[in-house]
Design a protein around this motif. Structure first.
Motif, PDB file in Angstrom:
ATOM      1  N   VAL A  72       0.857  -1.188   0.000  1.00 54.89           N
ATOM      2  CA  VAL A  72       0.000   0.000   0.000  1.00 54.89           C
ATOM      3  C   VAL A  72       0.891   1.235   0.000  1.00 54.89           C
ATOM      4  CG1 VAL A  72      -1.736   1.331   1.261  1.00 54.89           C
ATOM      5  CG2 VAL A  72      -1.872  -1.171   1.215  1.00 54.89           C
ATOM      6  N   THR A  73       0.614   2.159  -0.930  1.00 58.04           N
ATOM      7  CA  THR A  73       1.315   3.439  -0.993  1.00 58.04           C
ATOM      8  C   THR A  73       0.318   4.543  -0.691  1.00 58.04           C
ATOM      9  OG1 THR A  73       2.881   2.608  -2.626  1.00 58.04           O
ATOM     10  CG2 THR A  73       2.650   5.001  -2.463  1.00 58.04           C
ATOM     11  N   MET A  74       0.672   5.377   0.288  1.00 61.68           N
ATOM     12  CA  MET A  74      -0.153   6.523   0.659  1.00 61.68           C
ATOM     13  C   MET A  74       0.529   7.782   0.133  1.00 61.68           C
ATOM     14  SD  MET A  74      -0.955   8.126   4.415  1.00 61.68           S
ATOM     15  CE  MET A  74       0.484   9.184   4.432  1.00 61.68           C
ATOM     16  N   THR A  75      -0.234   8.620  -0.570  1.00 61.85           N
ATOM     17  CA  THR A  75       0.269   9.914  -1.017  1.00 61.85           C
ATOM     18  C   THR A  75      -0.699  10.974  -0.514  1.00 61.85           C
ATOM     19  OG1 THR A  75       1.154   8.867  -3.008  1.00 61.85           O
ATOM     20  CG2 THR A  75       1.021  11.266  -3.006  1.00 61.85           C
ATOM     21  N   ALA A  76      -0.189  11.932   0.266  1.00 57.18           N
ATOM     22  CA  ALA A  76      -1.022  12.987   0.837  1.00 57.18           C
ATOM     23  C   ALA A  76      -0.505  14.354   0.399  1.00 57.18           C
ATOM     24  CB  ALA A  76      -1.017  12.896   2.359  1.00 57.18           C
ATOM     25  N   TYR A  77      -1.436  15.221   0.020  1.00 55.76           N
ATOM     26  CA  TYR A  77      -1.130  16.609  -0.307  1.00 55.76           C
ATOM     27  C   TYR A  77      -1.904  17.475   0.676  1.00 55.76           C
ATOM     28  CZ  TYR A  77       0.616  14.602  -4.643  1.00 55.76           C
ATOM     29  OH  TYR A  77       1.310  13.847  -5.552  1.00 55.76           O
ATOM     30  N   LEU A  78      -1.188  18.325   1.412  1.00 55.58           N
ATOM     31  CA  LEU A  78      -1.814  19.115   2.464  1.00 55.58           C
ATOM     32  C   LEU A  78      -1.565  20.600   2.266  1.00 55.58           C
ATOM     33  CD1 LEU A  78      -0.246  16.481   4.430  1.00 55.58           C
ATOM     34  CD2 LEU A  78      -2.561  17.016   5.117  1.00 55.58           C
ATOM     35  N   SER A  79      -2.474  21.416   2.775  1.00 54.81           N
ATOM     36  CA  SER A  79      -2.315  22.869   2.720  1.00 54.81           C
ATOM     37  C   SER A  79      -2.946  23.477   3.966  1.00 54.81           C
ATOM     38  CB  SER A  79      -2.968  23.438   1.453  1.00 54.81           C
ATOM     39  OG  SER A  79      -4.353  23.183   1.463  1.00 54.81           O
TER      40      SER A  79
END
Length: 193
Positions: A72-79
């Motif tokens: 499982v690969t998690m990719t998160a983009y946050l602001s």
């Protein structure tokens, strides 16, 4: 003439038998190739979710989980975060209903280990993802891969469906128990199908 007739018949039978055996060998070869193709099949599952602000913050983002061949690969983009280092964890429950994010419970820890840095010999929670950097523009990105998670499998020590992603105001120190003293929960997202 009679011997010639029998000789031609015998020759015809030998040719037919040889062709039949050749056909059988070809069919066996095809079967082996088909089995090999089935073994090489790639299985892929993808799940997207949003992170919403908590604790009076403006922190939000998106998270994508992709499971491919047992990883499982998690990719998160946050602001909307303060510049600096922030902690991100998986918590026990997909309930992001409380204003402070505490309705998600503690870190997801199905193997009853102490809190720590991912992969540490002294132990770590399956939800202990770690820290990430945020620039002066308030944006950050996290990419994390592991074979210790799954999306919807029957193994309760791996299945992250029904859990939540929490982003913290502060940094995980990887030693304070039970959660690394990472501060308030500023963003939350439910991991649901």
């Amino acid at each position: 003439m009679r011997h010639l007739k029998y000789s031609v018949m015998a020759l015809a039978i030998m040719v037919m038998t040889a062709c039949k055996e050749n056909k059988k060998e070809t069919e066996e070869t095809v079967d082996i190739e088909v089995e090999k193709t089935v073994e090489d099949t790639v299985t892929k599952t993808e799940l997207k979710m949003t992170l919403d602000p908590k604790s009076g913050s403006n922190a939000s983002g998106t998270v994508t989980f992709v499971e491919e061949n047992g990883v499982v690969t998690m990719t998160a983009y946050l602001s909307g975060l303060d510049e600096g280092e922030h902690a991100i964890h998986i918590h026990e429950s997909a309930d992001c209903s409380s204003p402070d994010g505490k309705s998600t419970g503690g870190h997801w820890n199905p193997t009853a280990q102490p809190h720590g840095k991912w992969g540490a010999d002294t132990g770590y929670h399956k939800g202990d993802i770690g820290n990430f950097m945020v620039g002066e523009d308030g944006k950050g990105e996290v990419k994390f891969s592991t074979s210790e998670w799954c999306l919807g499998c029957e193994d309760d020590t791996k299945n992250i469906i029904g859990k939540a992603i929490i982003v913290h105001q502060g940094t995980d120190d990887f030693t304070s128990q039970p959660s690394g003293a990472a501060g308030s929960r500023v963003s939350c997202g439910a991991i649901i199908e």
